[in-house]
Design a protein around this motif. Sequence first.
Motif, PDB file in Angstrom:
ATOM      1  N   GLY A 285       0.824  -1.198   0.000  1.00 26.78           N
ATOM      2  CA  GLY A 285       0.000   0.000   0.000  1.00 26.78           C
ATOM      3  C   GLY A 285       0.855   1.243   0.000  1.00 26.78           C
ATOM      4  O   GLY A 285       2.033   1.209   0.340  1.00 26.78           O
ATOM      5  N   MET A 286       0.260   2.354  -0.419  1.00 20.01           N
ATOM      6  CA  MET A 286       0.945   3.644  -0.402  1.00 20.01           C
ATOM      7  C   MET A 286      -0.086   4.748  -0.323  1.00 20.01           C
ATOM      8  O   MET A 286      -1.270   4.533  -0.595  1.00 20.01           O
ATOM      9  CB  MET A 286       1.833   3.810  -1.635  1.00 20.01           C
ATOM     10  N   GLY A 287       0.355   5.917   0.085  1.00 20.85           N
ATOM     11  CA  GLY A 287      -0.557   7.037   0.203  1.00 20.85           C
ATOM     12  C   GLY A 287       0.105   8.190   0.921  1.00 20.85           C
ATOM     13  O   GLY A 287       1.332   8.297   0.967  1.00 20.85           O
ATOM     14  N   ARG A 288      -0.714   9.055   1.511  1.00 23.07           N
ATOM     15  CA  ARG A 288      -0.210  10.240   2.221  1.00 23.07           C
ATOM     16  C   ARG A 288      -0.930  10.377   3.550  1.00 23.07           C
ATOM     17  O   ARG A 288      -2.120  10.094   3.642  1.00 23.07           O
ATOM     18  CB  ARG A 288      -0.414  11.499   1.375  1.00 23.07           C
ATOM     19  N   ILE A 289      -0.180  10.827   4.548  1.00 24.19           N
ATOM     20  CA  ILE A 289      -0.748  11.077   5.876  1.00 24.19           C
ATOM     21  C   ILE A 289      -0.311  12.465   6.322  1.00 24.19           C
ATOM     22  O   ILE A 289       0.871  12.818   6.229  1.00 24.19           O
ATOM     23  CB  ILE A 289      -0.284  10.008   6.890  1.00 24.19           C
ATOM     24  N   ARG A 304       2.711  16.948   4.884  1.00 21.10           N
ATOM     25  CA  ARG A 304       2.186  15.777   4.194  1.00 21.10           C
ATOM     26  C   ARG A 304       3.311  14.764   4.001  1.00 21.10           C
ATOM     27  O   ARG A 304       4.290  15.041   3.327  1.00 21.10           O
ATOM     28  CB  ARG A 304       1.583  16.168   2.842  1.00 21.10           C
ATOM     29  N   SER A 305       3.156  13.621   4.606  1.00 24.81           N
ATOM     30  CA  SER A 305       4.169  12.574   4.557  1.00 24.81           C
ATOM     31  C   SER A 305       3.693  11.441   3.650  1.00 24.81           C
ATOM     32  O   SER A 305       2.589  10.929   3.812  1.00 24.81           O
ATOM     33  CB  SER A 305       4.447  12.043   5.975  1.00 24.81           C
ATOM     34  N   CYS A 306       4.531  11.081   2.673  1.00 22.91           N
ATOM     35  CA  CYS A 306       4.176  10.033   1.707  1.00 22.91           C
ATOM     36  C   CYS A 306       4.640   8.682   2.254  1.00 22.91           C
ATOM     37  O   CYS A 306       5.810   8.509   2.565  1.00 22.91           O
ATOM     38  CB  CYS A 306       4.849  10.293   0.370  1.00 22.91           C
ATOM     39  N   PHE A 307       3.718   7.726   2.362  1.00 15.25           N
ATOM     40  CA  PHE A 307       4.074   6.446   2.954  1.00 15.25           C
ATOM     41  C   PHE A 307       4.053   5.308   1.923  1.00 15.25           C
ATOM     42  O   PHE A 307       3.336   5.358   0.928  1.00 15.25           O
ATOM     43  CB  PHE A 307       3.180   6.093   4.145  1.00 15.25           C
ATOM     44  N   VAL A 308       4.870   4.305   2.224  1.00 17.97           N
ATOM     45  CA  VAL A 308       4.870   3.034   1.504  1.00 17.97           C
ATOM     46  C   VAL A 308       4.865   1.930   2.536  1.00 17.97           C
ATOM     47  O   VAL A 308       5.713   1.917   3.431  1.00 17.97           O
ATOM     48  CB  VAL A 308       6.110   2.882   0.595  1.00 17.97           C
ATOM     49  N   LYS A 309       3.917   1.029   2.453  1.00 21.86           N
ATOM     50  CA  LYS A 309       3.907  -0.166   3.318  1.00 21.86           C
ATOM     51  C   LYS A 309       4.312  -1.342   2.451  1.00 21.86           C
ATOM     52  O   LYS A 309       3.755  -1.565   1.360  1.00 21.86           O
ATOM     53  CB  LYS A 309       2.497  -0.386   3.896  1.00 21.86           C
ATOM     54  N   ALA A 310       5.275  -2.113   2.913  1.00 24.39           N
ATOM     55  CA  ALA A 310       5.800  -3.238   2.136  1.00 24.39           C
ATOM     56  C   ALA A 310       5.990  -4.457   3.039  1.00 24.39           C
ATOM     57  O   ALA A 310       6.005  -4.349   4.272  1.00 24.39           O
ATOM     58  CB  ALA A 310       7.131  -2.858   1.485  1.00 24.39           C
TER      59      ALA A 310
END
Length: 312
Positions: A285-289, A304-310
């Motif tokens: 998943g990926m997105g912004r928080i 705004r922090s851009c995230f990647v879940k792997a």
Amino acid sequence: MKKILLDILICPRCLPEEIRLSDVALETSSTEILKGRLHCGNCGTDYPIEEGIAFLEPDPSLELRQKNRYETMPVVSSYLWSHFGDLMKDDEASNAYREWAILIEPHGGFCLDAGSAVGRFTFEMAQKADFAVGIDNAVAFIRTARELMLSRGGTLELAEEGRITRSQRLIFPGNWKTDNCEFIVGNALALPFSTASFASVSSLNIVDKVSKPLKHLQELNRVARPRGAQCLFSDPFSWSPEVADPADWLGGTQEGLFAGRGHENVLALLEGRLDGLHPFWHIQGMGRIQWKIRTHCNHYESIRSCFVKAAR
């Protein structure tokens, strides 16, 4: 420092060679070393343990600490509010740490929160893993996080205006576990942990704050399990030449291996489309928080922090 960590600690000065540290305990409890040292038989370095805090920074010079703006109390105050403002029922606070925590699935084994600051994500991960470790090179951050851990909260001094502060009581949720986590002083570019020690690893808003961003990701990758591991990365990519040479940025430039946007390049590194990390990760998943930090009662920053879940 909790004794359970002794099995995975290595000398950060000897990396990439992994040399186990031996402990000399001078004052202990049933589960912790309160005072003593950790010794490297290879390079001869002694890393102190004082008031329960292990100091595993490869370059522990006082000069570097004095230059670290994160050692100042106004910055500690800002991060305390950023991490725990929602638990203090502040209407201005964000839910960022809860949102990041939701992305990690409960698991057995250890979790690493690299660049833990005052500890919120480490505490969140202690609820999802057998044991959670927070590491940061700012002694003030680690000392504060550990005090919160031992007291399950505390009275925080928050900046109001100039030299005026106000006291704010923080109480941890009653169902939170805090006996299965620990905070140590160390460096995200030379993690003092043996390879494959962690079932989950995280890097939240730190890659643009280290001098060698790729080295940080490589260290995070090294200490994560080759299989059955989770990785959470998130960053606003606020690159600064005062922190790192632009040639070492993972984005934000128009030329070189990492030309383009940082979020896209980190994604490519994790997936193995750009060389630098092995074994690779599968993106879940990926997105912004959105998260916020408070300087004083009239000044907030929204980031705004851009995230990647792997996982792998």
